[in-house]
Design a protein around this motif. Sequence first.
Motif, PDB file in Angstrom:
ATOM      1  N   UNK A  52       0.836  -1.200   0.000  1.00 26.86           N
ATOM      2  CA  UNK A  52       0.000   0.000   0.000  1.00 26.86           C
ATOM      3  C   UNK A  52       0.873   1.252   0.000  1.00 26.86           C
ATOM      4  N   UNK A  53       1.977   1.217   0.754  1.00 28.26           N
ATOM      5  CA  UNK A  53       2.899   2.356   0.774  1.00 28.26           C
ATOM      6  C   UNK A  53       3.551   2.553  -0.591  1.00 28.26           C
ATOM      7  N   UNK A  54       3.940   1.476  -1.231  1.00 32.26           N
ATOM      8  CA  UNK A  54       4.562   1.578  -2.555  1.00 32.26           C
ATOM      9  C   UNK A  54       3.563   2.070  -3.594  1.00 32.26           C
ATOM     10  N   UNK A  55       2.315   1.645  -3.457  1.00 30.81           N
ATOM     11  CA  UNK A  55       1.290   2.098  -4.411  1.00 30.81           C
ATOM     12  C   UNK A  55       1.044   3.591  -4.301  1.00 30.81           C
ATOM     13  N   UNK A  56       1.420   4.194  -3.169  1.00 27.20           N
ATOM     14  CA  UNK A  56       1.280   5.635  -3.012  1.00 27.20           C
ATOM     15  C   UNK A  56       2.195   6.432  -3.919  1.00 27.20           C
ATOM     16  N   UNK A  57       3.125   5.747  -4.586  1.00 31.43           N
ATOM     17  CA  UNK A  57       4.048   6.432  -5.504  1.00 31.43           C
ATOM     18  C   UNK A  57       3.521   6.469  -6.929  1.00 31.43           C
ATOM     19  N   UNK A  58       2.223   6.197  -7.126  1.00 34.87           N
ATOM     20  CA  UNK A  58       1.695   6.071  -8.491  1.00 34.87           C
ATOM     21  C   UNK A  58       1.857   7.347  -9.309  1.00 34.87           C
ATOM     22  N   UNK A  59       1.866   8.515  -8.662  1.00 32.74           N
ATOM     23  CA  UNK A  59       2.025   9.761  -9.413  1.00 32.74           C
ATOM     24  C   UNK A  59       3.438   9.912  -9.976  1.00 32.74           C
ATOM     25  N   UNK A  60       4.371   9.180  -9.399  1.00 32.69           N
ATOM     26  CA  UNK A  60       5.754   9.241  -9.877  1.00 32.69           C
ATOM     27  C   UNK A  60       6.048   8.184 -10.940  1.00 32.69           C
ATOM     28  N   UNK A  61       5.048   7.346 -11.253  1.00 34.85           N
ATOM     29  CA  UNK A  61       5.251   6.242 -12.175  1.00 34.85           C
ATOM     30  C   UNK A  61       4.761   6.586 -13.574  1.00 34.85           C
ATOM     31  N   UNK A  62       5.280   5.867 -14.536  1.00 39.70           N
ATOM     32  CA  UNK A  62       4.884   6.081 -15.920  1.00 39.70           C
ATOM     33  C   UNK A  62       3.572   5.370 -16.211  1.00 39.70           C
ATOM     34  N   UNK A  63       3.035   5.597 -17.392  1.00 41.30           N
ATOM     35  CA  UNK A  63       1.798   4.949 -17.791  1.00 41.30           C
ATOM     36  C   UNK A  63       1.945   3.464 -18.035  1.00 41.30           C
ATOM     37  N   UNK A  64       3.182   2.985 -18.104  1.00 37.62           N
ATOM     38  CA  UNK A  64       3.431   1.557 -18.333  1.00 37.62           C
ATOM     39  C   UNK A  64       3.695   0.791 -17.035  1.00 37.62           C
ATOM     40  N   UNK A  65       3.522   1.442 -15.897  1.00 35.37           N
ATOM     41  CA  UNK A  65       3.834   0.801 -14.619  1.00 35.37           C
ATOM     42  C   UNK A  65       2.831  -0.282 -14.241  1.00 35.37           C
TER      43      UNK A  65
END
Length: 387
Positions: free
Chosen positions: A207-220
Amino acid sequence: MNFVHLAAASPYTTPPLWRILTKSGYFIGLCGVIGFTVTYAAAVLPALRAPENERGDVAALRRRAALSLAWAGVVLLVAGYFQLAARLARAGKGMPFGDALAPGRTWDFLCAPAARGAWVAQGAIYLVQNIVLVLTSAALIMLFSPRARRHLNALALTALPLSLTVTLIAAIPATAPASADKVFDLVFDQVHIISGTVWIGGLVLLAALAGARRQLSGNAGLLWADIWRRFSLVALVCVGAVLTSGLWISWKHVGGIEQLWTTTYGLFLLVKTLLVLGMVAAGGVNQFWLMPRIARARRADATASLLRLTLRHFPRIVWAEIVLGAGVLGVVPFLTGSARQAGSPAPGATGSVFAVGAALVLTLAASLCVTAKTSDALSRRQIAATT
């Protein structure tokens, strides 16, 4: 309610507030170090190593994973000290918890000689445990340093066996177990603790790692599909271990089904059981509903849909599991004593008991295998529907 039976049961004593907080805090610390390191090693690291991942996505998740592990080390270090003070406060004739926090008293407790008939001093066991605890925390706290993060994998994989050792050492008895049942009690207690902390802690890390979704690309989404798939297998094993060990522990402490609502201990155990079953149900939603849809989106190369499923829908259900898991940790300190009647010892394990237990374990294992195969079949059906 059977008031006569309730009156005959062993009196239940509500633990003091400091005991509730220290025990819950200690298990939260174990969830952090054990759950985070196992999940990182079994689910996150293998997914990050896939060559098709974008470097920016890998770097973002590595950075957040390193910080999460570092904070887990801090929590364990603080919680471990308070847990040690709580053990001192309950040892012997006991003392006020505030007095037990004094380092000098703690050191005297750790260096106390062995009791008569003991093969080792109880304080020595706790001393070794806390040395390992400090080493575990230090390995993880190093990850606050950007330079140390270059060695994230090495530090995480070093902390993993150390974190398991922290709880295993505490289970070593200072005196020889009086019977084989006592050995089984120790084994199943540790299986329950480790599997539960991996399950809850793993959910928190993801859940903590999923909080970084804004820093990820569209292919994540492809990367996260792999992470969720791997963790689902880890969680499935944990569910089996939690339920199996929980059956043994419940059988030892509850004399009859009616004691679940006619004794205070039984009521807390019932609440804990319902919370665990809620977590299992939430995991079932992920396994039977989301995972097949993720597989379908992955096969169809639907990038936007895959990203939405893996980083929006899946984490929402995971957060529901985390809330239920927090409830479980909140109930654990209240499970003191037993629901059995006064003067009624826990039953011994006989051949027939082992036969029934083996049948239950095999049935549970078969049901978990069916669950995995059914989820896989649904995934293939979703994939076939797109071709």
